[in-house]
Scaffold this motif. Structure first.
Motif, PDB file in Angstrom:
ATOM      1  N   LEU A   1       0.826  -1.216   0.000  1.00  5.50           N
ATOM      2  CA  LEU A   1       0.000   0.000   0.000  1.00  5.50           C
ATOM      3  C   LEU A   1       0.858   1.263   0.000  1.00  5.50           C
ATOM      4  CD1 LEU A   1      -2.796  -1.087   2.516  1.00  5.50           C
ATOM      5  CD2 LEU A   1      -3.081  -0.658   0.064  1.00  5.50           C
ATOM      6  N   LEU A   2       1.942   1.235   0.761  1.00  9.74           N
ATOM      7  CA  LEU A   2       2.791   2.421   0.826  1.00  9.74           C
ATOM      8  C   LEU A   2       3.551   2.649  -0.479  1.00  9.74           C
ATOM      9  CD1 LEU A   2       4.082   2.105   4.490  1.00  9.74           C
ATOM     10  CD2 LEU A   2       2.683   3.963   3.544  1.00  9.74           C
ATOM     11  N   VAL A   3       3.973   1.593  -1.136  1.00  8.56           N
ATOM     12  CA  VAL A   3       4.617   1.754  -2.445  1.00  8.56           C
ATOM     13  C   VAL A   3       3.617   2.331  -3.446  1.00  8.56           C
ATOM     14  CG1 VAL A   3       5.600   0.496  -4.408  1.00  8.56           C
ATOM     15  CG2 VAL A   3       6.377  -0.011  -2.089  1.00  8.56           C
ATOM     16  N   ALA A   4       2.383   1.865  -3.395  1.00 10.72           N
ATOM     17  CA  ALA A   4       1.350   2.421  -4.274  1.00 10.72           C
ATOM     18  C   ALA A   4       1.128   3.904  -3.984  1.00 10.72           C
ATOM     19  CB  ALA A   4       0.043   1.647  -4.094  1.00 10.72           C
ATOM     20  N   LEU A   5       1.173   4.279  -2.696  1.00  8.03           N
ATOM     21  CA  LEU A   5       1.018   5.688  -2.330  1.00  8.03           C
ATOM     22  C   LEU A   5       2.172   6.527  -2.873  1.00  8.03           C
ATOM     23  CD1 LEU A   5      -0.511   7.886  -0.761  1.00  8.03           C
ATOM     24  CD2 LEU A   5       0.836   7.264   1.262  1.00  8.03           C
ATOM     25  N   VAL A   6       3.382   6.006  -2.784  1.00  8.41           N
ATOM     26  CA  VAL A   6       4.541   6.708  -3.339  1.00  8.41           C
ATOM     27  C   VAL A   6       4.371   6.928  -4.841  1.00  8.41           C
ATOM     28  CG1 VAL A   6       7.004   6.484  -3.850  1.00  8.41           C
ATOM     29  CG2 VAL A   6       6.164   5.932  -1.565  1.00  8.41           C
ATOM     30  N   VAL A   7       3.958   5.892  -5.548  1.00  8.83           N
ATOM     31  CA  VAL A   7       3.761   5.994  -7.003  1.00  8.83           C
ATOM     32  C   VAL A   7       2.671   7.008  -7.325  1.00  8.83           C
ATOM     33  CG1 VAL A   7       2.957   4.732  -9.039  1.00  8.83           C
ATOM     34  CG2 VAL A   7       4.601   3.666  -7.475  1.00  8.83           C
ATOM     35  N   LEU A   8       1.611   7.039  -6.526  1.00  6.19           N
ATOM     36  CA  LEU A   8       0.505   7.956  -6.764  1.00  6.19           C
ATOM     37  C   LEU A   8       0.877   9.404  -6.449  1.00  6.19           C
ATOM     38  CD1 LEU A   8      -2.529   8.031  -7.570  1.00  6.19           C
ATOM     39  CD2 LEU A   8      -3.085   7.765  -5.140  1.00  6.19           C
ATOM     40  N   THR A   9       1.980   9.609  -5.754  1.00  5.89           N
ATOM     41  CA  THR A   9       2.365  10.949  -5.325  1.00  5.89           C
ATOM     42  C   THR A   9       3.177  11.692  -6.366  1.00  5.89           C
ATOM     43  OG1 THR A   9       2.377  10.218  -3.014  1.00  5.89           O
ATOM     44  CG2 THR A   9       3.550  12.251  -3.500  1.00  5.89           C
ATOM     45  N   HIS A  10       4.019  10.979  -7.098  1.00  5.80           N
ATOM     46  CA  HIS A  10       4.932  11.665  -8.025  1.00  5.80           C
ATOM     47  C   HIS A  10       5.208  10.751  -9.220  1.00  5.80           C
ATOM     48  CE1 HIS A  10       8.232  14.113  -9.478  1.00  5.80           C
ATOM     49  NE2 HIS A  10       8.048  14.976  -8.496  1.00  5.80           N
ATOM     50  N   ALA A  11       5.142  11.325 -10.418  1.00  3.60           N
ATOM     51  CA  ALA A  11       5.310  10.523 -11.632  1.00  3.60           C
ATOM     52  C   ALA A  11       6.674   9.839 -11.671  1.00  3.60           C
ATOM     53  CB  ALA A  11       5.132  11.411 -12.868  1.00  3.60           C
ATOM     54  N   ARG A  12       7.717  10.555 -11.255  1.00  4.21           N
ATOM     55  CA  ARG A  12       9.056   9.979 -11.322  1.00  4.21           C
ATOM     56  C   ARG A  12       9.333   9.000 -10.182  1.00  4.21           C
ATOM     57  NH1 ARG A  12       9.362  14.936 -13.665  1.00  4.21           N
ATOM     58  NH2 ARG A  12      10.485  15.074 -15.649  1.00  4.21           N
ATOM     59  N   ALA A  13       8.429   8.923  -9.220  1.00  4.34           N
ATOM     60  CA  ALA A  13       8.581   7.943  -8.140  1.00  4.34           C
ATOM     61  C   ALA A  13       8.182   6.544  -8.593  1.00  4.34           C
ATOM     62  CB  ALA A  13       7.746   8.354  -6.928  1.00  4.34           C
ATOM     63  N   ILE A  14       7.777   6.393  -9.849  1.00  2.70           N
ATOM     64  CA  ILE A  14       7.439   5.077 -10.381  1.00  2.70           C
ATOM     65  C   ILE A  14       8.626   4.124 -10.273  1.00  2.70           C
ATOM     66  CG2 ILE A  14       8.095   5.730 -12.729  1.00  2.70           C
ATOM     67  CD1 ILE A  14       5.233   3.347 -11.717  1.00  2.70           C
ATOM     68  N   ILE A  15       9.833   4.691 -10.177  1.00  2.00           N
ATOM     69  CA  ILE A  15      11.029   3.847 -10.080  1.00  2.00           C
ATOM     70  C   ILE A  15      11.010   2.994  -8.816  1.00  2.00           C
ATOM     71  CG2 ILE A  15      12.415   5.581  -8.851  1.00  2.00           C
ATOM     72  CD1 ILE A  15      13.594   3.165 -11.626  1.00  2.00           C
ATOM     73  N   VAL A  16      10.266   3.413  -7.808  1.00  2.00           N
ATOM     74  CA  VAL A  16      10.178   2.646  -6.569  1.00  2.00           C
ATOM     75  C   VAL A  16       9.522   1.290  -6.808  1.00  2.00           C
ATOM     76  CG1 VAL A  16       9.170   2.609  -4.229  1.00  2.00           C
ATOM     77  CG2 VAL A  16      10.162   4.717  -5.132  1.00  2.00           C
ATOM     78  N   LEU A  17       8.633   1.201  -7.778  1.00  4.52           N
ATOM     79  CA  LEU A  17       7.938  -0.068  -8.038  1.00  4.52           C
ATOM     80  C   LEU A  17       8.889  -1.167  -8.509  1.00  4.52           C
ATOM     81  CD1 LEU A  17       5.468  -1.846  -8.310  1.00  4.52           C
ATOM     82  CD2 LEU A  17       4.992  -0.764 -10.527  1.00  4.52           C
ATOM     83  N   PRO A  18       9.652  -0.991  -9.596  1.00  4.90           N
ATOM     84  CA  PRO A  18      10.554  -2.084 -10.003  1.00  4.90           C
ATOM     85  C   PRO A  18      11.617  -2.402  -8.948  1.00  4.90           C
ATOM     86  CG  PRO A  18      10.977  -0.096 -11.292  1.00  4.90           C
ATOM     87  CD  PRO A  18       9.700   0.132 -10.559  1.00  4.90           C
ATOM     88  N   VAL A  19      12.089  -1.383  -8.220  1.00  9.20           N
ATOM     89  CA  VAL A  19      13.072  -1.643  -7.163  1.00  9.20           C
ATOM     90  C   VAL A  19      12.464  -2.524  -6.079  1.00  9.20           C
ATOM     91  CG1 VAL A  19      14.412  -0.588  -5.297  1.00  9.20           C
ATOM     92  CG2 VAL A  19      14.420   0.448  -7.575  1.00  9.20           C
ATOM     93  N   THR A  20      11.231  -2.222  -5.709  1.00  5.99           N
ATOM     94  CA  THR A  20      10.562  -3.013  -4.660  1.00  5.99           C
ATOM     95  C   THR A  20      10.309  -4.442  -5.133  1.00  5.99           C
ATOM     96  OG1 THR A  20       9.482  -1.007  -3.826  1.00  5.99           O
ATOM     97  CG2 THR A  20       8.564  -3.116  -3.130  1.00  5.99           C
ATOM     98  N   LEU A  21       9.857  -4.588  -6.364  1.00  4.79           N
ATOM     99  CA  LEU A  21       9.603  -5.930  -6.894  1.00  4.79           C
ATOM    100  C   LEU A  21      10.891  -6.754  -6.951  1.00  4.79           C
ATOM    101  CD1 LEU A  21       7.096  -5.116  -9.800  1.00  4.79           C
ATOM    102  CD2 LEU A  21       6.576  -5.927  -7.489  1.00  4.79           C
ATOM    103  N   LEU A  22      11.989  -6.103  -7.354  1.00  4.19           N
ATOM    104  CA  LEU A  22      13.276  -6.801  -7.386  1.00  4.19           C
ATOM    105  C   LEU A  22      13.682  -7.251  -5.988  1.00  4.19           C
ATOM    106  CD1 LEU A  22      15.923  -7.661  -8.794  1.00  4.19           C
ATOM    107  CD2 LEU A  22      16.765  -5.325  -8.387  1.00  4.19           C
ATOM    108  N   TRP A  23      13.545  -6.351  -5.018  1.00  8.60           N
ATOM    109  CA  TRP A  23      13.939  -6.699  -3.656  1.00  8.60           C
ATOM    110  C   TRP A  23      13.076  -7.824  -3.093  1.00  8.60           C
ATOM    111  CZ3 TRP A  23      11.389  -5.461   1.202  1.00  8.60           C
ATOM    112  CH2 TRP A  23      12.127  -5.887   2.313  1.00  8.60           C
TER     113      TRP A  23
END
Length: 625
Positions: free
Chosen positions: A198-220
Motif C-alpha cells: 500500500l505504501l509503495v502504491a502511495l509513493v507511485v501515486l504521489t509523483h510521476a518519477r517515483a514510479i522507479i520505486v515499483l521495479p526496485v521493490t519488486l526486485l527486492w
C-alpha cells in the motif's frame, strides 16, 4: 541491647533504602533530560526553520508545479474546476490531502496559505518515520529523533516549506515505505507485506518519477523468496497490482483534467542519445549537488548501506532492505540525471539556467533517507575506513566538477529555489543577485555571459560559488577527522550549520517569490470592480500571445484566482462577458473599442472592458482609460 542495636540497624537500612528510592526518580529524569535535550532542540529548530521559510509564501510561485496540484484539489473537493489545466501534468496524492481545505474556504489566497502550513505539518510529521528508520541502525530513541530532526533541518528540506509542491508528502510516504520494508525484513508476515504494498502504491501515486520505486521493490521482494516464498510472491503480486492501479488512476485523471496530453518524463529516453560529455556533465553536477548539500553525509550513508548489503549476502545469501534504500536512490538519480542531460537544457540559446546543471529536486526525497543513515553512522562513531571512503568518493566528485563542469556551466544563469534548495546557502556567491540575473529575463540579452567559454573557479571570480560550496564540505570532513568521537559537538555544529543555511537560503526564496509569486494586480483590480459594481465574471483571451510560454502560464494563474468566474475566449466573434483579460493589442486585434482597466499588467496581460454600461461607469470613476 542487642535487640535495640538490631532495630536501629534495621531502621537505618530502611531509611537508606528509602533515600535511594527517593533520589532514583530525579536521577532517572536527569539522565532522560540529558539524553533528550539535543533531540528535542533539533525537532524544535526544524519546526522554526520550516515556519521561517513558509512565511515567505504569499501566493503560488509555480504556474504548473503548484497550481496544477491546487486545481486537482479543487476537483477532488467537489466544488468545481471549470477550466482545464495547462502544463505537463502531475500525480495527485498530495491533492487529495489538500482537497478538504476548499470546504473550509472558497478564497484562493486563504486556501494557499492553509496549504502551505499543512505542508509544514507534513514535513515535521516525517520526523517520526525517519526516526523509526534510523532506529534500525543501533541508535537509542533520543539519538534516532536527533538524526531525523537534523535531516529535516537541512536546507534541502526546509526550503520546500515555501511551496505547495508534492515533495514534502513524497518524503513522508518514502520514509514510511522504507520503515515498512525493514519491518517486512524483520518479520515476513502477510500484514507487513500488505502495508509495504500500500505504501509503495502511495509513493507511485504521489509523483510521476517515483514510479522507479515499483521495479526496485519488486526486485527486492524476489530476494525474500528464500525466507518465505508464499509471502514474497504474494507481496510481488499485491505491490504490482496496487501500484499499477494507482499509476493508471493518476494517468486517467491527468487525461481528464489537462488541456494537453501528459508529458512528464518523456525526454528521458531521448536524452540517452545525448553526447557523452553532456551526460557526464549532468551526472557530475547532480552528484556534486548531493554531496555539498549534505556536507558529504550522503557518502557515509551510501558506503554504510553497501557494507550492510554485502554482509547480508554473506550471512544469508540474500539482500535486506539496504538494497531497497540504495535501489530507490540509484533509480531516482538515473531518472533525474537523464531528464537534464541534453544540450538544450544545459546550453540554452535564449535563457541560461544554472539549476539545470545541478538539479536536486527529483533526487532529494530519496537522498534524505541515505543522509539519515549517514547521520546515524556519525552519531554511532565513525571508523577510519569510513572517513577514508568519505574523502575518496567526495574528492572524486568535487575535483572534476569544480575543474571541468564549473568552468563552462551557466553560473550566470537562473536558479529556481525549489529545484536546488540544498545549495541556496551559497547562492550569495553567484555573480548576480537573482533579481537581476539575466537568465531570469526571457527577452534579456546576457551579452558576454551567453558566450561564457571557460572560467575556472577562484575565490574572487564569477564562478567562486562552486569552490566555496565544495570547500565548506571539505572543512566539515576535516572536522570529522579530528573530532569524530565527539558526537555531541558534531551534532551541535550541524544544528548551527542548518540554522545559518536557512538564513542564507531565504533571500533567494524571497527573490523568486517577488518575481513569480504574489497576487497578480489584475486580481486586485477585479476584486475592486466586483465589490463596487457586482460584476464577477470575465474572459481570458487564449488567442493572444505575450512572451513565449506566457499564455499557458497566465491561463493557469488566472484560473486559480478566478476559478469558475473565468471563461475562455478562443475567437473574437463574440464575448460572453464585459471584462476580458488580453494582450496589449487586444482592442485592435478584436476590432472593438475596449478600454484598459487600471494601469498595471499581469504576466504581460491587461484587463479590458468592452463598450457598454460597465465601461461607461468605469470610465466615469477614472478606472478605465
Amino acid at each position: 541491647m542487642a535487640g535495640g542495636s538490631y532495630g536501629s540497624t534495621a531502621v537505618s537500612s530502611a531509611a537508606a533504602q528509602h533515600g535511594r528510592e527517593t533520589t532514583a526518580w530525579p536521577s532517572t529524569l536527569g539522565r532522560l533530560a540529558r539524553s533528550w535535550w539535543l533531540a528535542v532542540a533539533a525537532v524544535a529548530i526544524a519546526a522554526v526553520l520550516h515556519g521561517y521559510m513558509a512565511l515567505t509564501a504569499v501566493a503560488p510561485a509555480f504556474p504548473y508545479d503548484e497550481i496544477t496540484l491546487l486545481q486537482y484539489a479543487k476537483y477532488f473537493s467537489g466544488t468545481g474546476m471549470s477550466i482545464p489545466v495547462m502544463g505537463g501534468g502531475y500525480f495527485p496524492a498530495w491533492s487529495f490531502l489538500l482537497a478538504p481545505i476548499w470546504w473550509v474556504t472558497a478564497d484562493p489566497g486563504t486556501f494557499y496559505r492553509i496549504a502551505i502550513w499543512l505542508g509544514v505539518g507534513v514535513a515535521l510529521l516525517t520526523i517520526w518515520p525517519l526516526a523509526c528508520l534510523v532506529r534500525r541502525f543501533q541508535l537509542s530513541a533520543p539519538q534516532s529523533v536527533l538524526v531525523a530532526g537534523l535531516v529535516m533541518c537541512m536546507p534541502s528540506r526546509t526550503v520546500q516549506a515555501a511551496y505547495t509542491l508534492s515533495e514534502k508528502f513524497l518524503m513522508l510516504a518514502l520514509a514510511c515505505a522504507a520503515v515498512a520494508a525493514y519491518r517486512l525484513w524483520e518479520k515476513t508476515t502477510y500484514g507487513r507485506m500488505a502495508m509495504l504494498a500500500l505504501l509503495v502504491a502511495l509513493v507511485v501515486l504521489t509523483h510521476a518519477r517515483a514510479i522507479i520505486v515499483l521495479p526496485v521493490t519488486l526486485l527486492w521482494l524476489l530476494f525474500l523468496v528464500k525466507r518465505n516464498w508464499r509471502v514474497s510472491l504474494s507481496a510481488i503480486v499485491a505491490t504490482g497490482l496496487f501500484a499499477i492501479a494507482g499509476y493508471r488512476f493518476a494517468m486517467r485523471l491527468n487525461t481528464k483534467l489537462l488541456a494537453l496530453p501528459f508529458n512528464q518524463g518523456t525526454d528521458v529516453s531521448q536524452n540517452l542519445r545525448s553526447p557523452l560529455g553532456i551526460i557526464a556533465s549532468a551526472v557530475l553536477g547532480q552528484l556534486w549537488y548531493q554531496v555539498v548539500s549534505s556536507l558529504g553525509i550522503i557518502i557515509i550513508g551510501f558506503v554504510a548501506l553497501l557494507v550492510i548489503m554485502v554482509r547480508d549476502w554473506k550471512k544469508e545469501k540474500t539482500f535486506g532492505p539496504a538494497l531497497w534504500l540504495l535501489g530507490v536512490l540509484a533509480g531516482s538519480s538515473v531518472l533525474s540525471m537523464l531528464s537534464w542531460a541534453s544540450h538544450d537544457m544545459l546550453f540554452s540559446d535564449d535563457r541560461g539556467r544554472l539549476d539545470a546543471w545541478i538539479y536536486g529536486r527529483y533526487i532529494d526525497p530519496f537522498a534524505a533517507l541515505i543522509v539519515a543513515v549517514g547521520l546515524a553512522m556519525i552519531i554511532r562513531g565513525l571508523h577510519a575506513s569510513q572517513l577514508f571512503s568519505l574523502f575518496g568518493i567526495g574528492l572524486l566528485v568535487i575535483v572534476p566538477t569544480v575543474f571541468w563542469v564549473a568552468p563552462r556551466a551557466a553560473t550566470w544563469g537562473a536558479i529556481t529555489p525549489a529545484h536546488v534548495p540544498g545549495i541556496l546557502p551559497w547562492s550569495g556567491a553567484l555573480p548576480f543577485a537573482q533579481q537581476q540575473d539575466p537568465g531570469w529575463l526571457l527577452n534579456a540579452q546576457p551579452g558576454p555571459y551567453r558566450i561564457w567559454g571557460w572560467l575556472t573557479p577562484t575565490f574572487t571570480n564569477d564562478t567562486r560559488f562552486w569552490l566555496l560550496a565544495s570547500l565548506t564540505s571539505i572543512v566539515f570532513w576535516l572536522m570529522l577527522l579530528v573530532a569524530r568521537q565527539r558526537k555531541t559537538l558534531i551534532a551541535l555544529v550541524l544544528v548551527v550549520a542548518c540554522c545559518f543555511g536557512g538564513v542564507l537560503s531565504r533571500p533567494a526564496v524571497e527573490a523568486y517569490q517577488s518575481k513569480d509569486g504574489g497576487v497578480p494586480p489584475v486580481v486586485g483590480t477585479m476584486k475592486e470592480i466586483s465589490d463596487r459594481y457586482h460584476v464577477s465574471t470575465l474572459s481570458f483571451d487564449t488567442v493572444c500571445r505575450t512572451n513565449p510560454g506566457n499564455s499557458a502560464w497566465a491561463q493557469n494563474v488566472f484560473a486559480f484566482w478566478f476559478q469558475s468566474d473565468l471563461k475562455l475566449t478562443d475567437s473574437y466573434g463574440s464575448f460572453s462577458t464585459e471584462l476580458v483579460i488580453g494582450c496589449q493589442d487586444f482592442p485592435a486585434a478584436a476590432s472593438v473599442h475596449a478600454l484598459q482597466v487600471g494601469k498595471e499588467s499581469s504576466i504581460g496581460y491587461q484587463l479590458w472592458v468592452l463598450p457598454g454600461h460597465l465601461q461607461d461607469e468605469l470610465k466615469a470613476a477614472g478606472l478605465a482609460s
